[in-house]
Design an enzyme around this catalytic site. Structure first.
Site, PDB file in Angstrom:
ATOM      1  N   ALA A 100      63.218   7.117  88.282  1.00 27.35           N
ATOM      2  CA  ALA A 100      63.835   6.412  89.756  1.00 27.35           C
ATOM      3  C   ALA A 100      64.521   5.111  89.521  1.00 27.35           C
ATOM      4  CB  ALA A 100      62.844   6.305  90.845  1.00 27.35           C
ATOM      5  N   GLY A 122      52.770  11.969  85.255  1.00 22.52           N
ATOM      6  CA  GLY A 122      51.844  10.938  85.171  1.00 22.52           C
ATOM      7  C   GLY A 122      52.218   9.793  85.898  1.00 22.52           C
ATOM      8  N   HIS A 146      59.609   6.847  97.053  1.00 19.74           N
ATOM      9  CA  HIS A 146      60.872   7.127  96.781  1.00 19.74           C
ATOM     10  C   HIS A 146      61.593   7.054  98.140  1.00 19.74           C
ATOM     11  CE1 HIS A 146      59.965   8.785  93.105  1.00 19.74           C
ATOM     12  NE2 HIS A 146      59.473   9.681  93.341  1.00 19.74           N
ATOM     13  N   GLN A 163      50.948   6.299  88.398  1.00 13.16           N
ATOM     14  CA  GLN A 163      50.213   6.036  89.698  1.00 13.16           C
ATOM     15  C   GLN A 163      50.962   6.185  90.747  1.00 13.16           C
ATOM     16  OE1 GLN A 163      47.034   4.909  90.035  1.00 13.16           O
ATOM     17  NE2 GLN A 163      46.456   4.845  87.865  1.00 13.16           N
ATOM     18  N   VAL A 164      50.724   5.530  91.991  1.00 12.74           N
ATOM     19  CA  VAL A 164      51.350   5.818  92.993  1.00 12.74           C
ATOM     20  C   VAL A 164      52.825   5.198  92.994  1.00 12.74           C
ATOM     21  CG1 VAL A 164      50.463   3.661  94.408  1.00 12.74           C
ATOM     22  CG2 VAL A 164      51.504   5.566  95.691  1.00 12.74           C
ATOM     23  N   CYS A 187      53.095   1.577  90.926  1.00 13.86           N
ATOM     24  CA  CYS A 187      52.530   2.138  89.651  1.00 13.86           C
ATOM     25  C   CYS A 187      51.229   1.301  89.376  1.00 13.86           C
ATOM     26  CB  CYS A 187      53.480   1.584  88.798  1.00 13.86           C
ATOM     27  SG  CYS A 187      55.494   2.138  88.906  1.00 13.86           S
ATOM     28  N   LEU A 220      59.192   5.324  85.827  1.00 13.47           N
ATOM     29  CA  LEU A 220      59.231   6.778  85.491  1.00 13.47           C
ATOM     30  C   LEU A 220      58.035   7.503  85.300  1.00 13.47           C
ATOM     31  CD1 LEU A 220      58.550   7.172  81.948  1.00 13.47           C
ATOM     32  CD2 LEU A 220      60.556   5.736  81.942  1.00 13.47           C
ATOM     33  N   GLY A 221      57.943   8.660  85.676  1.00 15.21           N
ATOM     34  CA  GLY A 221      56.852   9.464  85.269  1.00 15.21           C
ATOM     35  C   GLY A 221      57.285  10.975  84.977  1.00 15.21           C
TER      36      GLY A 221
END
Length: 212
Positions: free
Chosen positions: A152, A71, A77, A73-74, A168, A138-139
């Site tokens: 992350a 889930g 990392h 957006q961009v 995000c 988070l996603g």
């Protein structure tokens, strides 16, 4: 229900092969398999969530972009960012996805508090913030009643790649890491703290930390 959770310390590993391994574990795990948390860092990469809009990727440059199945957006990392991939049998624990998101956010807040950093989640924007700057994103994805992907936490990293995106999906959102907030922050310490807090909040006694 197993009374322990396996935490794998994977070091620095490529995004795509780790994603494939994570999907494979989730697809093939049985009701008897213990839940797992994978602690790791990735080489520099942008990842787009399922609902990711191209307009939020401003200038990828030499950093690869991967379309992921989580889930959100961009996001970015990179080395110095601690990632915890959280593979939980939600049905077995008796919790929902919203419960897990709240649990993860509160775990990050707990870890930051151990470093005298006051942080908080936001109801309308998943993640954890310090003075309106985002320190953790988070996603998640759920398949067969089990979660994968995760959270992350920016520990001690180069934050400049975040300027190439709307993090995000939020234009002008400022990112921060723990090192800039507390100069004695060490990745090795944060890793153990996050493993312990997540395990405790999930109802496990102690995590079994395994290298690799």
């Amino acid at each position: 229900m197993p009374n322990s959770i396996l935490c794998r310390d994977l070091g620095v590993v490529p995004y795509e092969s780790t994603w494939e391994e994570m999907k494979n574990f989730t697809q093939t795990r049985t009701k008897e398999d213990p839940d797992q948390i994978w602690l790791l860092e990735h080489p520099s990469v942008f990842t787009q969530g399922q609902a990711g809009k191209a307009e939020h990727l401003l200038d990828a440059g030499d950093i690869p972009v991967v379309q992921a199945d989580r889930g959100g957006q961009v996001t970015y990392h990179g080395p110095g960012q601690l990632i915890a991939y959280i593979m939980i049998d939600l049905k077995r624990l008796g919790i929902g996805v919203r419960d897990l998101v709240t649990l993860i956010e509160n775990s990050i807040v707990d870890v930051l508090k151990q470093h005298s950093i006051e942080a908080y989640p936001k109801a309308d924007a998943p993640g954890v913030y310090v003075n309106e700057m985002k320190v953790s994103s988070l996603g998640l994805r759920v398949r067969r009643g089990c979660s994968f992907h995760g959270v992350a936490l920016n520990v001690d990293m180069d934050l400049s790649p975040f300027l190439r995106i709307n993090p995000c999906g939020y234009q002008g959102l400022q990112m921060i890491d723990m090192k800039r907030l507390q100069s004695d922050t060490k990745m090795t310490q944060v890793k153990v703290q996050l493993a312990n807090v997540l395990a405790e909040r999930l109802g496990y006694s102690h995590p079994i930390i395994q290298q690799g």
